[in-house]
Scaffold this motif. Structure first.
Motif, mmCIF file in Angstrom:
data_model
loop_
_atom_site.group_PDB
_atom_site.id
_atom_site.type_symbol
_atom_site.label_atom_id
_atom_site.label_comp_id
_atom_site.label_asym_id
_atom_site.label_seq_id
_atom_site.Cartn_x
_atom_site.Cartn_y
_atom_site.Cartn_z
ATOM 1 N N THR A 250 54.050 35.338 23.667
ATOM 2 C CA THR A 250 53.755 36.759 23.845
ATOM 3 C C THR A 250 52.299 37.049 23.513
ATOM 4 N N LEU A 251 51.790 36.484 22.430
ATOM 5 C CA LEU A 251 50.394 36.700 22.052
ATOM 6 C C LEU A 251 49.443 36.113 23.095
ATOM 7 N N THR A 252 49.800 34.963 23.640
ATOM 8 C CA THR A 252 48.967 34.358 24.684
ATOM 9 C C THR A 252 48.931 35.234 25.925
ATOM 10 N N GLU A 253 50.098 35.712 26.338
ATOM 11 C CA GLU A 253 50.170 36.574 27.521
ATOM 12 C C GLU A 253 49.410 37.876 27.302
ATOM 13 N N TRP A 254 49.489 38.417 26.093
ATOM 14 C CA TRP A 254 48.806 39.674 25.785
ATOM 15 C C TRP A 254 47.290 39.485 25.834
ATOM 16 N N GLU A 255 46.793 38.355 25.336
ATOM 17 C CA GLU A 255 45.358 38.080 25.420
ATOM 18 C C GLU A 255 44.915 37.984 26.874
ATOM 19 N N GLU A 256 45.722 37.353 27.700
ATOM 20 C CA GLU A 256 45.391 37.242 29.121
ATOM 21 C C GLU A 256 45.396 38.600 29.802
ATOM 22 N N GLU A 257 46.364 39.459 29.442
ATOM 23 C CA GLU A 257 46.420 40.790 30.034
ATOM 24 C C GLU A 257 45.220 41.631 29.608
ATOM 25 N N LYS A 258 44.801 41.506 28.359
ATOM 26 C CA LYS A 258 43.625 42.253 27.897
ATOM 27 C C LYS A 258 42.371 41.817 28.653
ATOM 28 N N LYS A 259 42.269 40.525 28.951
ATOM 29 C CA LYS A 259 41.135 40.042 29.733
ATOM 30 C C LYS A 259 41.188 40.595 31.152
ATOM 31 N N ARG A 260 42.384 40.600 31.747
ATOM 32 C CA ARG A 260 42.531 41.153 33.096
ATOM 33 C C ARG A 260 42.174 42.636 33.119
ATOM 34 N N ALA A 261 42.618 43.365 32.089
ATOM 35 C CA ALA A 261 42.315 44.795 32.023
ATOM 36 C C ALA A 261 40.816 45.024 31.905
ATOM 37 N N ALA A 262 40.133 44.184 31.113
ATOM 38 C CA ALA A 262 38.682 44.310 30.962
ATOM 39 C C ALA A 262 37.982 44.032 32.291
ATOM 40 N N GLU A 263 38.475 43.045 33.040
ATOM 41 C CA GLU A 263 37.892 42.737 34.345
ATOM 42 C C GLU A 263 38.109 43.875 35.332
ATOM 43 N N ARG A 264 39.302 44.458 35.296
ATOM 44 C CA ARG A 264 39.568 45.594 36.189
ATOM 45 C C ARG A 264 38.632 46.757 35.875
ATOM 46 N N GLU A 265 38.450 47.021 34.583
ATOM 47 C CA GLU A 265 37.566 48.116 34.185
ATOM 48 C C GLU A 265 36.127 47.826 34.601
ATOM 49 N N LYS A 266 35.714 46.569 34.455
ATOM 50 C CA LYS A 266 34.361 46.184 34.851
ATOM 51 C C LYS A 266 34.162 46.361 36.348
ATOM 52 N N THR A 267 35.172 45.973 37.129
ATOM 53 C CA THR A 267 35.102 46.119 38.581
ATOM 54 C C THR A 267 35.016 47.582 38.985
ATOM 55 N N GLN A 268 35.825 48.427 38.323
ATOM 56 C CA GLN A 268 35.799 49.860 38.632
ATOM 57 C C GLN A 268 34.456 50.478 38.278
ATOM 58 N N ASP A 269 33.899 50.078 37.141
ATOM 59 C CA ASP A 269 32.591 50.603 36.739
ATOM 60 C C ASP A 269 31.510 50.153 37.707
ATOM 61 N N GLY A 270 31.611 48.921 38.223
ATOM 62 C CA GLY A 270 30.610 48.408 39.135
ATOM 63 C C GLY A 270 30.657 49.030 40.504
ATOM 64 N N ALA A 271 31.773 49.703 40.827
ATOM 65 C CA ALA A 271 31.908 50.339 42.129
ATOM 66 C C ALA A 271 31.265 51.709 42.185
ATOM 67 N N VAL A 272 30.712 52.175 41.053
ATOM 68 C CA VAL A 272 30.087 53.501 40.982
ATOM 69 C C VAL A 272 28.622 53.330 40.646
ATOM 70 N N SER A 273 27.763 53.962 41.390
ATOM 71 C CA SER A 273 26.320 53.879 41.144
ATOM 72 C C SER A 273 25.940 54.683 39.915
ATOM 73 N N PRO A 274 24.718 54.502 39.372
ATOM 74 C CA PRO A 274 24.289 55.288 38.191
ATOM 75 C C PRO A 274 24.338 56.783 38.419
ATOM 76 N N GLU A 275 24.238 57.213 39.678
ATOM 77 C CA GLU A 275 24.295 58.657 39.966
ATOM 78 C C GLU A 275 25.732 59.149 40.067
ATOM 79 N N GLY A 276 26.719 58.218 39.908
ATOM 80 C CA GLY A 276 28.119 58.625 39.972
ATOM 81 C C GLY A 276 28.660 58.638 41.379
ATOM 82 N N LYS A 277 27.892 58.021 42.331
ATOM 83 C CA LYS A 277 28.347 57.979 43.726
ATOM 84 C C LYS A 277 28.771 56.568 44.082
ATOM 85 N N ASP A 278 29.736 56.469 44.987
ATOM 86 C CA ASP A 278 30.159 55.153 45.430
ATOM 87 C C ASP A 278 29.007 54.448 46.112
ATOM 88 N N GLU A 279 28.858 53.148 45.782
ATOM 89 C CA GLU A 279 27.790 52.381 46.398
ATOM 90 C C GLU A 279 28.178 51.978 47.815
#
Length: 279
Positions: A250-279
């Motif tokens: 369970t702890l191993t799976e949870w660590e993997e899920e936290k990494k996936r969540a961080a990657e998803r958040e990073k991807t979402q942040d990268g899809a928005v330009s500094p002006e807040g508009k989609d690139e």
């Protein structure tokens, strides 16, 4: 506006009143506004938003919200105080529609015979496992149940085996589905970090552990050992059953899920330009 948006707006109003009461030192009023928010949490956790929407449609317009007859005869104190608070807020605030929703929410819980279950949820939510409304042995069983309902509870957690899944449904477009919901993994992480008691009950098989837990319910979390491996036993009072979670995996799976969540958040942040508009 969807029922989910309506409920979210009413919840934000309750939260603003809770903050104002706290700033002004009105502790009892703050406590009651907190309870108002948990009524909303109970509705959400049990997947009854659309049932509440239908309930609202059946209420005739009135200058002032009606009070459920069933609630009016109760003498338990807390629900009466919450009702009095909401009625006073209705009279004093321009946000009358939002307060009406909160009053009708309390009426709905009472009229559907759920006040006892709701108060149990309110009083013990920090002591119980995260609420799941149903259990299935396999995902195929869960999906067959979900497809077979005209309008499934939405959204609501269910258990498939020992794992939480969030089952969702949209009345607006009749879409539905379910996905893995990591509700319990943070508990396993925190409780393990505190230390696994060296005197945890020990069993050779899962069947032996399950039989023992029937007579010694976890409260709601207890560690047990099965074939030399640590498990967290979780008592689901509503479902009258226990789930068992292998600590290491369970702890191993949870660590993997936290990494996936961080990657998803990073991807979402990268899809928005500094002006807040989609690139």
């Amino acid at each position: 506006m969807s029922i989910h948006d309506t409920l979210n707006s009413a919840s934000r109003f309750a939260a603003s009143q809770w903050r104002a009461a706290g700033i002004e030192g009105r502790k009892e009023e703050q406590r009651l506004w907190a309870q108002v928010s948990v009524y909303r949490d109970f509705l959400g956790a049990t997947g009854q938003a659309y049932l509440f929407e239908d309930y609202l449609k059946g209420i005739a317009p009135r200058p002032r919200p009606h009070v459920s007859t069933a609630l009016g005869v109760r003498q338990d104190g807390t629900s009466q105080k919450v009702l009095a608070l909401l009625l006073r807020a209705f009279d004093e605030t321009p946000e009358k529609q939002l307060v009406s929703v909160l009053i009708h929410l309390l009426n709905f819980i009472v009229d559907t015979g759920q006040l006892g279950a709701c108060e149990d949820y309110i009083n013990n939510r920090l002591d119980y496992a995260p609420l799941a409304i149903a259990h299935f042995t396999t995902r195929d069983e869960a999906e067959a149940w979900h497809r077979g309902l005209v309008e499934p509870p939405s959204p609501a957690d269910i258990l498939i085996g020992d794992e939480y899944y969030l089952a969702w449904y949209s009345r607006e477009n009749n879409a539905r589905g379910m996905y893995r919901d990591y509700m319990l993994e943070p508990y396993v992480e925190e409780l393990t970090a505190r230390g696994i008691p060296p005197t945890s009950p020990s069993f050779e098989t899962r069947a032996e552990a399950e039989e023992w837990l029937k007579k010694h319910p976890a409260s709601p979390f207890d560690f047990v050992s099965i074939a030399g491996e640590h498990y967290l036993a979780v008592h689901h009072k509503r479902l009258e059953r226990h789930s068992l979670h292998h600590v290491a995996s369970t702890l191993t799976e949870w660590e993997e899920e936290k990494k996936r969540a961080a990657e998803r958040e990073k991807t979402q942040d990268g899809a928005v330009s500094p002006e807040g508009k989609d690139e």
